[in-house]
Design a protein around this motif. Structure first.
Motif, PDB file in Angstrom:
ATOM      1  N   THR A  47       8.425 -11.871   4.654  1.00  9.44           N
ATOM      2  CA  THR A  47       7.237 -10.914   5.301  1.00  9.44           C
ATOM      3  C   THR A  47       6.173 -10.753   4.267  1.00  9.44           C
ATOM      4  O   THR A  47       6.271 -10.826   3.174  1.00  9.44           O
ATOM      5  N   THR A  48       4.759 -10.216   4.661  1.00  5.62           N
ATOM      6  CA  THR A  48       3.990 -10.008   3.780  1.00  5.62           C
ATOM      7  C   THR A  48       4.132  -8.643   3.047  1.00  5.62           C
ATOM      8  O   THR A  48       4.796  -7.763   3.605  1.00  5.62           O
ATOM      9  N   LEU A  49       3.572  -8.544   1.951  1.00  6.97           N
ATOM     10  CA  LEU A  49       3.624  -7.371   1.272  1.00  6.97           C
ATOM     11  C   LEU A  49       2.355  -6.291   1.474  1.00  6.97           C
ATOM     12  O   LEU A  49       2.559  -5.357   0.921  1.00  6.97           O
ATOM     13  N   ARG A  50       1.694  -6.755   2.464  1.00 11.35           N
ATOM     14  CA  ARG A  50       0.376  -5.813   2.721  1.00 11.35           C
ATOM     15  C   ARG A  50       0.868  -4.962   3.377  1.00 11.35           C
ATOM     16  O   ARG A  50       1.947  -5.179   4.415  1.00 11.35           O
ATOM     17  N   THR A  51       0.559  -3.639   3.511  1.00 12.29           N
ATOM     18  CA  THR A  51       0.944  -2.683   4.229  1.00 12.29           C
ATOM     19  C   THR A  51      -0.198  -1.966   5.636  1.00 12.29           C
ATOM     20  O   THR A  51       0.050  -1.274   6.343  1.00 12.29           O
ATOM     21  N   ILE A  52      -1.297  -2.761   5.132  1.00 15.05           N
ATOM     22  CA  ILE A  52      -2.307  -2.421   6.425  1.00 15.05           C
ATOM     23  C   ILE A  52      -2.960  -3.855   7.003  1.00 15.05           C
ATOM     24  O   ILE A  52      -2.912  -4.799   6.195  1.00 15.05           O
ATOM     25  N   GLY A  53      -3.453  -3.718   8.406  1.00 17.04           N
ATOM     26  CA  GLY A  53      -4.160  -4.778   8.669  1.00 17.04           C
ATOM     27  C   GLY A  53      -3.361  -6.050   9.085  1.00 17.04           C
ATOM     28  O   GLY A  53      -3.848  -7.154   9.192  1.00 17.04           O
ATOM     29  N   LYS A  54      -2.011  -5.899   9.374  1.00 22.34           N
ATOM     30  CA  LYS A  54      -1.173  -7.053   9.777  1.00 22.34           C
ATOM     31  C   LYS A  54      -0.210  -6.510  10.936  1.00 22.34           C
ATOM     32  O   LYS A  54       0.501  -5.564  10.789  1.00 22.34           O
ATOM     33  N   LYS A  55      -0.190  -7.262  11.798  1.00 17.74           N
ATOM     34  CA  LYS A  55       0.675  -6.864  12.954  1.00 17.74           C
ATOM     35  C   LYS A  55       1.967  -7.189  12.649  1.00 17.74           C
ATOM     36  O   LYS A  55       2.962  -6.363  13.322  1.00 17.74           O
ATOM     37  N   GLN A  56       2.389  -7.986  11.807  1.00 20.49           N
ATOM     38  CA  GLN A  56       3.862  -8.278  11.212  1.00 20.49           C
ATOM     39  C   GLN A  56       4.356  -6.995  10.843  1.00 20.49           C
ATOM     40  O   GLN A  56       5.346  -6.341  11.057  1.00 20.49           O
ATOM     41  N   ARG A  57       3.423  -6.221   9.912  1.00 19.22           N
ATOM     42  CA  ARG A  57       3.931  -5.061   9.298  1.00 19.22           C
ATOM     43  C   ARG A  57       4.205  -3.925  10.291  1.00 19.22           C
ATOM     44  O   ARG A  57       5.121  -2.967  10.124  1.00 19.22           O
ATOM     45  N   ASP A  58       3.223  -3.785  11.272  1.00 17.49           N
ATOM     46  CA  ASP A  58       3.408  -2.705  12.171  1.00 17.49           C
ATOM     47  C   ASP A  58       4.961  -3.044  13.140  1.00 17.49           C
ATOM     48  O   ASP A  58       5.518  -2.252  13.531  1.00 17.49           O
ATOM     49  N   GLY A  59       5.236  -4.592  13.449  1.00 17.36           N
ATOM     50  CA  GLY A  59       6.213  -4.673  14.152  1.00 17.36           C
ATOM     51  C   GLY A  59       7.679  -4.192  13.031  1.00 17.36           C
ATOM     52  O   GLY A  59       8.635  -3.697  13.727  1.00 17.36           O
TER      53      GLY A  59
END
Length: 377
Positions: A47-59
């Motif tokens: 998964t991405t290491l970004r914490t904002i701006g990603k639907k994957q992180r929200d999921g």
């Protein structure tokens, strides 16, 4: 099995989404804290290491929040889960018969998975507010569990792990750092031995106009010598040199594990916690600030001569500085520089004059004067 080093020996390509899908199915089957922690990790694989701006992180945040409701009983205590995560991140209890360098190179993607999980937990924990928390509300309870994992459990343990690694890093000599930077598979010659050799082949400077020419010839000769050594490898080594090379290889792996895994990953984990949410970063400042600052200002050869580690230490200190509520985020770098200027490694309660002018310190002091109170953290 997927998280064990033996899995990687198959060298099969990994379907990241399939790994996450399987991990979701395993959540109801695990019966102890270690396997529950492994499942938590696998839900974040690839998964991405970004914490904002990603639907994957929200999921990931939504799903992890539901999983946190399972923590609380004896089998799923937060302390036991974090113990596994810390050992997994730093490999601090690696068996001596395992290749440390192999572990470092093959588990990098899984280590990034751990950072992704930490950022998710930090993001969830940032929603916790002790003053307004409702113990009867399941969602509030999950926020509290995440906060406990990050602030009360992970931060102290990873800080202690960093302190242990820092002590070992300070004991490294210039020859140890030279071996760390040397080419694997090539016999390392210490600087002391090189200087002895160079004593017999120093450049004799006769005319100022020929200095550059002589220096260029010497550099070309050294490059040619280095290429020759690399091309011949161990074929031209004596049995005694081969034995020494094997010893150097083992020692290099130990040093690489210390610097690139145990020490660096400790810093990276603290940085990930700080960047996950400012509330979490501010809460862990008292716990981690001393060890991170000491890592940045230490005068030991490893922490002054290896650029990647120097940069990582300063980046981590900047992440900590960004979590001080009362200092504007644009002044983060200046605050970190001011800390480095006014702190002397190994000297407690030491006071000395700042250089004049000193813009970073002046800016930090100005910000504190404007706030007119003690800073948080």
């Amino acid at each position: 099995t997927f998280l064990d080093k033996d899995y990687y020996r198959s060298k099969f390509d990994v379907n990241m989404k399939a790994v996450r899908d399987v991990s979701y199915l395993l959540t109801d089957s695990v019966t102890d804290a270690e396997h529950f922690a492994r499942v938590l990790l696998l839900t974040h694989y690839g998964t991405t290491l970004r914490t904002i701006g990603k639907k994957q992180r929200d999921g990931l945040e939504n799903y992890t929040t539901t999983l946190l409701s399972k923590i609380g009983d004896e089998k799923f205590s937060s302390s036991a889960i974090v113990d596994f995560l810390v050992k997994f991140i730093t490999h601090s209890e690696t068996k001596t018969d395992e290749s440390l360098l192999y572990l470092h190179t093959t588990t990098d993607s899984v280590y990034k998975t751990a950072l992704s999980l930490i950022k998710t937990l930090g993001k969830i924990a940032g929603n916790f507010d002790e003053e307004f928390c409702d113990p009867d509300d399941p969602e509030s309870r999950n926020y509290e569990v995440a906060w406990t994992l990050c602030v009360k459990e992970l931060a102290p343990k990873i800080s202690q792990s960093l302190a242990t690694a820092l002590k070992d890093v300070k004991s490294l000599s210039s020859d140890d750092v030279g071996l760390y930077n040397s080419i694997p598979g090539v016999l390392y010659v210490s600087e002391h031995c090189k200087s002895s050799e160079n004593d017999t082949s120093k450049i004799v400077k006769t005319k100022k106009g020929t200095e550059d020419e002589e220096w260029e010839k010497q550099v070309k000769a050294e490059i040619a010598k280095k290429k020759t050594i690399e091309s011949t490898g161990s074929q031209s080594l004596t049995e005694e040199q081969k034995t020494l090379l094997a010893q150097q290889t083992t020692e290099r792996e130990r040093i690489c594990h210390l610097l690139d895994v145990h020490f660096s990953r400790g810093l990276e984990t603290i940085r990930a916690l700080c960047l996950s949410d400012i509330e979490i970063g501010n809460s862990i400042l008292p716990t981690v600030a001393t060890n991170v600052t000491e890592a940045c200002v230490s005068k030991c050869v490893a922490l002054k001569t290896i650029p990647s580690i120097v940069d990582l230490g300063f980046a981590t200190l900047c992440a900590l500085a960004s979590c001080v509520y009362e200092i504007e985020e644009v002044h983060t770098t200046s605050l970190a520089k001011a800390l480095l200027i006014c702190h002397k490694s190994g000297e407690k309660d030491a006071t000395f004059s700042l250089p004049s002018p000193c813009p970073p310190a002046a800016l930090a002091i100005s910000e504190m004067d404007d706030y007119d109170d003690c800073l948080s953290g």
